[in-house]
Every structure is written in C-alpha cells, then in structure tokens.
Design an enzyme around this catalytic site. Structure first.
Site, short mmCIF file in Angstrom:
data_model
loop_
_atom_site.label_atom_id
_atom_site.label_comp_id
_atom_site.label_asym_id
_atom_site.label_seq_id
_atom_site.Cartn_x
_atom_site.Cartn_y
_atom_site.Cartn_z
N HIS A 10 -20.25 -9.20 -44.30
CA HIS A 10 -21.65 -9.74 -43.29
C HIS A 10 -21.61 -9.06 -42.44
O HIS A 10 -20.50 -7.94 -41.51
CB HIS A 10 -20.14 -10.74 -42.84
N LYS A 51 -22.61 -23.95 -41.16
CA LYS A 51 -22.33 -23.55 -39.72
C LYS A 51 -23.04 -23.57 -38.86
O LYS A 51 -22.89 -23.76 -37.91
CB LYS A 51 -20.63 -22.53 -39.88
N ASP A 105 -18.45 -27.94 -14.15
CA ASP A 105 -18.28 -26.47 -13.87
C ASP A 105 -18.85 -25.43 -13.77
O ASP A 105 -19.82 -25.24 -14.14
CB ASP A 105 -17.05 -26.26 -15.55
N TYR A 121 -26.24 -21.93 -33.77
CA TYR A 121 -25.13 -22.04 -33.37
C TYR A 121 -25.33 -22.33 -31.71
O TYR A 121 -25.01 -21.72 -30.58
CB TYR A 121 -24.58 -20.45 -32.59
N ASP A 176 -22.79 -17.07 -28.35
CA ASP A 176 -23.15 -16.38 -29.59
C ASP A 176 -24.08 -15.36 -28.58
O ASP A 176 -24.98 -14.56 -29.14
CB ASP A 176 -24.56 -17.67 -29.79
N GLU A 190 -26.19 -14.64 -47.35
CA GLU A 190 -26.17 -16.01 -46.27
C GLU A 190 -26.90 -16.50 -45.01
O GLU A 190 -26.16 -16.19 -43.80
CB GLU A 190 -24.04 -16.17 -46.34
C1 LIG Z 1 -21.63 -16.95 -40.03
C2 LIG Z 1 -21.40 -16.54 -41.65
C3 LIG Z 1 -22.55 -16.43 -41.88
C4 LIG Z 1 -24.69 -16.63 -41.38
O1 LIG Z 1 -24.85 -15.36 -40.56
P1 LIG Z 1 -26.27 -15.15 -40.15
O2 LIG Z 1 -25.68 -14.27 -39.00
O3 LIG Z 1 -26.65 -17.34 -38.90
O4 LIG Z 1 -27.16 -15.14 -41.00
C5 LIG Z 1 -23.70 -15.48 -43.28
N1 LIG Z 1 -21.49 -15.68 -44.03
C6 LIG Z 1 -20.58 -15.88 -43.42
C7 LIG Z 1 -19.54 -16.53 -44.19
C8 LIG Z 1 -20.45 -16.24 -41.96
O5 LIG Z 1 -19.39 -16.66 -41.75
#
Ligand SMILES: *Cc1c(COP(=O)(O)O)cnc(C)c1O
Length: 414
Positions: A206, A77, A359, A387, A323, A279
């Site tokens: 996270h 993402k 805007d 992001y 962000d 992640e």
């Molecule tokens: C967005 C997200 C990430 C990535 O997070 P960063 O802060 O960019 O490293 C990892 N795991 C999950 C579940 C997320 O939602």
C-alpha cells in the site's frame, strides 16, 4: 452518474436497499435535493448524509474502463455504510476486510467469501479462526508470528506477503511506518511460510492513503517483481497474485495513477496467468457522500462570525485529525434567507465553524468566508465519504453512528 438504464437497475436490485427510499436527483442537483429534505421536514435539525449512488456507479464504470485488468476489492474501513456496500457488491466489487465484523458485514450482503481478501497483516487468533470457519481463504502477513498463528488456525489460507512500499507517494497517511516487510526480511519470511507448509500466492503493498505521486506505484510494482524472483530462487511454487493496495483518489489523479500502474505491469508482469487486484477505499467513497449540518449556535465578535454546528471533529470531521483532510462548507440559509438560501451575492465575513463538543480542539473551519448566517440555517460539506463517519465517536453525547443517510442517484450521463 448513472449513465445508462442498466446501472440503475443494478442499483435498485442491490442487497441492503430493500425497503429504502431512493430519490432521483433533481435536475438542478444535490443542493436542491438537500433543500427539499430540509423544507419538507420543518423540525429537522439533526445532521444527515446524502449518498449519490449514481456517483458510485460512475466511479465503478471509470475503474473498469481505466484499469480493466485490475480487480477492485473495496476497503471497507473507509466507509462501511450498508447501502453503499450493497451497491458496490451489486456493481461487481470484491472487498478488503480487516476484522471479523467487516467480514460478517460483507458476507451478510450475500457476497461469497472468495470475493474477500482479509488484508490485515496482524490479526487476532479468534478472527483468523472465524475467517477459516466461513471460507475466507486469502490474507496478508509481514511477520513470522503471523505465520505461526495462520498455520495453527487456518492452514488452508493463501498468503500474500505485505511488503513496505519503497516510496510513500507523498501520501497524506503513509502506512509504511506500521506495515510491510523490509527488503532483508522478505526471503526469511517466504522461507518460514514454506517451512510451515503454507502457500504464498503473491504479494501486496500500500503506497499510503491519499497518495499524490503516481511514481510510487511504479517503484512498488518494480520491487514486487523482485519479490516474485526471490520466491522462484527459493524454489517455491510460482507466485501469481499482485495486490497493488489503495491510495487512489478520483479525478485526474486517478488517470495518472492508472497510467503508472498499467505501464509498470506491462514492464514487470508480462507473463500470462497473473491476477492483479487493488484495494481502493477513498476512490469510491469520498465524492459519493455529502454532509448537511445544522447551525446550533452563533457568536459575533466585531467582524468575526463564529458558528457552532451539530457535527464536528469527534464525529464525521475526525478526518481533519486522522486523515489530515481539509473540509469545505457551503451555506444553506434555509431559515434566515429562504428566498436566496445559497446567499448568492451576499457579503461574506471571516468565520469560524466549531463542532458541538466542549473541547476547543473541536474546530472545523477557521478563516472561512461565509455570508451572515443564523441559528437553524445549514452548512453543507461535499466530498465527505472517506474516513469520516467510519471513525466518529459518541463523545460528549453526540452519536456519529446515528446520522441518517438519504439515498439518491444522479442520472445525467457523465
Ligand atoms: C486503508 C487501506 C486501504 C484503502 O486505502 P485508500 O487509500 O483509501 O484507497 C487498502 N488496503 C489496506 C490494507 C488498507 O489498510
């Protein structure tokens, strides 16, 4: 930076790069590459990205050297650029996908489904069915309702219980308000999964995106140990996966985070046979992309200079809103000052930079010192990979997804 011949070969062979033009970064760096892109195409006015694949290789190298026991699953993402994903795949990364479309994209690169974690604790039934059909067999959950859906549509899927991180690490974007089981919910959730005949193979958390305090990893890993113990006490099969999520930023902050992670793993997860995964999103994406925008309008009000550029808050700079990012612009006076496009030594003015939409919220910079620039000059924004384009819109007819990405690779050893 690509520090050896091998990683360059890996980049060149990456899926998604076939037929793409890949330019070696000139010795004098990104600015001179951007300059040549602009000078070589006189009528070029559209914004464009430059992706330095050498930076991606160097970051992967850094990850592997610093956290060798933690396998990275890049969070799609953050930036789903196909060339970027392809190079990460070629460099050995696995992937964190949160939707059917993200899984399809990653599989289309030839990545096998066992290199994907479906790390979305709340998934649509149709997306769960799709994951089952393609063999993505690892996902997260934090509610009983999710267990019911997974049991029905993907009973062979291994589960990671997503727990709320005890501390948000001073994160720019905390995730705790939305996801993660509370301490008192953990035992009932584990029991419910077991009763449903599902396998809970581990835990994930996270600490929040853009975290600044590495102590949050330590607190979360300590709490994770407690969850492993609860599972044992409930007589469940031993858990063996610890997913420490994202939250990493490249640079000195990464070294601090890695030190905290390693010492916490040492302290709480000494036993052999465990799998550690992470992640990272921002870590790989942020510094690899640079954005060049064209100045399409100007207004002078006394000493104040106001500029309009052709990307903004509804496009790549949505990171300012979502962000909580601050962006930084450097001038490229390619039209008005060709002899000295970086405007070295020029007097500067307090300047405002607006995005193109009608805007007033679409304001990119205020109180920024810039030299006198003219319509058709450029502003260049470094560190624009995380992001940014991923969450831009087509509002007012400015199409973020149409922004071209030029590929380059830097080769100076870092
Ligand atoms: C967005 C997200 C990430 C990535 O997070 P960063 O802060 O960019 O490293 C990892 N795991 C999950 C579940 C997320 O939602």
């Amino acid at each position: 930076m690509v520090s050896n011949h091998n990683s360059l070969q890996v980049i060149l062979g990456a899926p998604g790069l076939r037929g793409k033009t890949l330019t070696a970064l000139p010795k004098d760096g990104l600015t001179s590459l951007i300059q040549s892109i602009i000078f070589n195409k006189q009528d070029l006015k559209e914004p464009f990205y430059v992706l330095d694949l050498g930076v991606v290789a160097s970051l992967m190298d850094q990850w592997t050297r610093t956290l060798p026991t933690v396998r990275p699953f890049y969070a799609v993402k953050c930036n789903p650029n196909p060339a970027f994903l392809g190079v990460l795949a070629a460099l050995g990364s696995s992937f964190d996908c949160a939707s059917r479309a993200e899984i399809e994209t990653v599989l289309s690169l030839g990545v096998s489904p066992d290199r994907i974690v479906y790390a979305n604790p709340c998934k649509a039934e149709s997306h769960i069915k799709y994951a089952a059909s393609v063999g993505v067999n690892l996902t997260t959950f934090d509610s009983k309702e999710e267990i019911v859906k997974i049991r029905k549509y993907h009973p062979n899927c291994d589960l990671l219980i997503r727990v709320k991180s005890p501390d948000d690490g001073g994160a720019r974007c905390p995730l705790g308000p939305k996801y993660g089981a509370l301490p008192e919910e953990i035992a009932p959730l584990l029991q419910a999964a077991q009763t449903a005949g599902l396998t809970v193979s581990g835990i994930s958390f996270h600490i929040g995106s853009g975290a600044t305090e590495s102590g949050a990893y330590k607190a979360a890993i300590a709490a994770a140990k407690g969850v492993f113990d609860v599972a044992s006490q409930l007589g469940m099969p031993e858990m063996h996966v610890l997913n420490i999520g994202g939250g990493f930023t490249a640079g000195p902050q990464f070294d601090d985070a890695a030190t905290a992670v390693k010492s916490a793993i040492q302290e709480y997860f000494k036993e052999p046979g465990l799998t550690f995964i992470a992640e990272p999103g921002r870590f790989f994406a942020e510094s690899a992309f640079t954005l060049a925008t064209n100045i399409i309008g100007k207004r002078v009000r006394g000493e104040l200079r106001e500029y309009w550029i052709n990307d903004g808050v509804y496009g790549s700079m949505n990171c300012i809103l979502y962000d909580h990012a601050t962006v930084n612009a450097t001038p490229f006076a390619c039209t008005s000052n060709r002899e000295n496009p970086r405007c070295g030594g020029a007097r500067t003015y307090c300047s405002t930079v607006f995005g193109p939409t009608c805007d007033a919220l679409d304001t990119v910079l205020t109180g920024h010192q810039l030299p006198e620039l003219q319509v058709n000059d450029w502003l260049v924004f470094p560190n624009m990979g995380a992001y940014t384009a991923a969450a831009g819109s087509n509002f007012n007819g400015f199409n973020t997804s149409a922004i071209t990405t030029h590929l380059t690779y830097s080769t100076n050893a870092s």
